[in-house]
Design an enzyme around this catalytic site. Structure first.
Site, short mmCIF file in Angstrom:
data_model
loop_
_atom_site.label_atom_id
_atom_site.label_comp_id
_atom_site.label_asym_id
_atom_site.label_seq_id
_atom_site.Cartn_x
_atom_site.Cartn_y
_atom_site.Cartn_z
N SER A 164 -19.35 -84.38 -19.19
CA SER A 164 -19.72 -82.98 -19.52
C SER A 164 -20.31 -83.15 -20.91
CB SER A 164 -18.83 -82.04 -18.96
OG SER A 164 -17.70 -82.31 -19.77
N ASP A 169 -7.34 -82.73 -22.48
CA ASP A 169 -8.05 -83.41 -21.27
C ASP A 169 -7.75 -84.73 -21.02
OD1 ASP A 169 -11.62 -83.61 -20.70
OD2 ASP A 169 -10.14 -83.65 -19.40
#
Ligand code: 91O
Length: 290
Positions: free
Chosen positions: A25, A157
Site C-alpha cells: 500500500s 505493522d
C-alpha cells in the site's frame, strides 16, 4: 530530429533502477544497482502526491493548540519514518542508506541495504516453515522489535512481508506505520494490516498499547510461519476484526504444533492486552529458549 534512443532503464544519480521486488500500500520497492560501489540496493519509491491524497485533506492543517494534534498525514508519516530510521542502528532492523528527495520531484526514494533473501515466507502457502527455522526467525524479529520498543517506538505493522532475510538473519522493515510509544491519544485503530492487527486496535487510544499490539502481530506472524496461513480470515476488515475479537485460536486439521509452541501462541494471541505475554516473557518462553 532523431530522438536519442532513451535507455531501457531509469538512472537515478548513481543508481540504475531494475525490476520491482516488493509492492504494497506504501508504493513499490525496486532492485537498484549502484555503479559507484558495484552493489545492489532496495529502492523504496513513494509518490508524495499519492501520500498526500491518501491524507484526504491536502496536508493536514497543523494543530493550533498544544497536545496530541490530528494523526500525522501519510506524507508526514514518511518523513517521520525517515527521521526515525536515520537514528536506528541494530542488526535486526533494516538499514536506511540514503534518501533522494528532490523538492521539485513528486517521487521520494528511500535507499535500503538489500536483504537478498526477501520476506521470510509468502503466505498463504502449502509449504510452511519448520518450528526450528521459525524459532530462528522469530528470535531475530524479537530482538529487532525489542530494540524499537527500547527506542520508544511501536512498529504497528509486523507481518511476514516486513521480516526480510539477509546475511543469514532477519531484519524488521517498514516503519511506515510506526508510532511513538510515548505519544498519548494517538489514533490506534487505523494502522497495520487487518489480519495481523490486535483486537484492541479498535479500542480507544488510551486503552491501546503499541508494545502489546506488536506482540500480537508477532504471534500472528509466528502462526503464519508454522502453518502457512493466518489464524482468522474475513471478507471485510470489519468481519475480520469481529472474528479476531470473538473466535478462539484454532489450527489447520493436519497441523500438530508442539505443546510448547501451542502454549506460546496462546500467550502471544491473548485477546486481552493486559494479560498478553510481554516481550520479555516471550523471550524467556521455553519454546524460544529451547
Ligand atoms: C526476492 O528477493 C527480494 C529481496 C528483497 C526484497 C525487499 O527488500 C522488499 C521490501 N523491502 C523493504 C520494504 C520497506 O517497507 C515496505 C522498507 C522500509 O520502509 O523500511 C524497507 C525495505 Cl528494504 C524483496 C524480495
Amino acid at each position: 530530429v532523431s530522438l536519442a534512443q532513451a535507455p531501457g532503464y531509469v538512472q537515478l544519480n548513481q543508481y540504475r533502477l531494475l525490476e520491482p521486488i516488493g509492492q504494497g500500500s506504501y508504493g513499490i520497492v525496486k532492485l537498484a544497482y549502484n555503479e559507484e560501489d558495484d552493489t545492489h540496493y532496495a529502492m523504496k519509491i513513494l509518490s508524495k502526491r499519492k501520500l498526500m491524497r491518501r491524507a484526504g485533506l491536502f496536508g493536514r492543517a497543523p494543530p493550533r493548540r498544544p497536545g496530541p494534534g490530528p494523526p500525522p498525514s501519510p506524507l508526514q508519516r514518511v518523513y517521520r519514518e525517515i527521521a526515525v530510521l536515520k537514528k536506528l542502528d541494530h542488526p535486526n532492523v533494516v538499514k536506511l542508506v540514503e534518501v533522494l528527495d528532490d523538492p521539485a520531484e513528486d517521487h521520494l526514494y528511500l535507499v535500503f541495504q538489500l536483504l537478498e533473501g526477501g520476506p521470510v515466507i509468502d503466505i498463504p502457502t502449502e509449504n510452511p516453515l519448520s518450528e526450528e527455522l521459525s524459532r530462528r526467525y522469530i528470535r531475530d524479529a524479537l530482538l529487532g522489535v525489542e530494540y524499537l520498543h527500547y527506542q520508544r517506538i511501536a512498529h504497528r505493522d509486523i507481518k511476514p512481508a516486513n521480516l526480510l532475510l539477509g546475511e543469514g538473519r532477519v531484519q524488521v522493515a517498514d516503519l511506515g506505520a510506526c508510532g511513538e510509544l510515548a505519544a498519548a491519544g494517538r489514533v490506534s485503530g487505523t494502522v497495520g494490516t487487518p489480519a495481523f492487527r490486535a483486537p484492541e486496535a479498535a479500542a480507544p487510544a488510551d486503552k491501546y498499547s503499541g508494545e502489546a499490539a506488536d506482540i500480537w502481530s508477532l504471534g500472528v506472524t509466528l502462526y503464519a510461519m508454522v502453518t502457512g496461513k493466518v489464524p482468522w480470515v474475513g471478507s471485510s476488515a470489519v468481519e475480520l476484526q469481529r472474528k479476531v475479537l470473538a473466535e478462539p485460536l484454532t489450527y489447520p486439521p493436519n497441523f500438530q504444533p508442539s505443546k510448547q509452541l501451542r502454549h506460546l501462541l496462546s500467550r502471544m494471541l491473548d485477546k486481552d492486552p493486559a494479560t498478553r505475554a510481554t516481550l520479555q516473557e516471550v523471550k524467556d518462553h521455553e519454546w524460544i529458549t529451547d
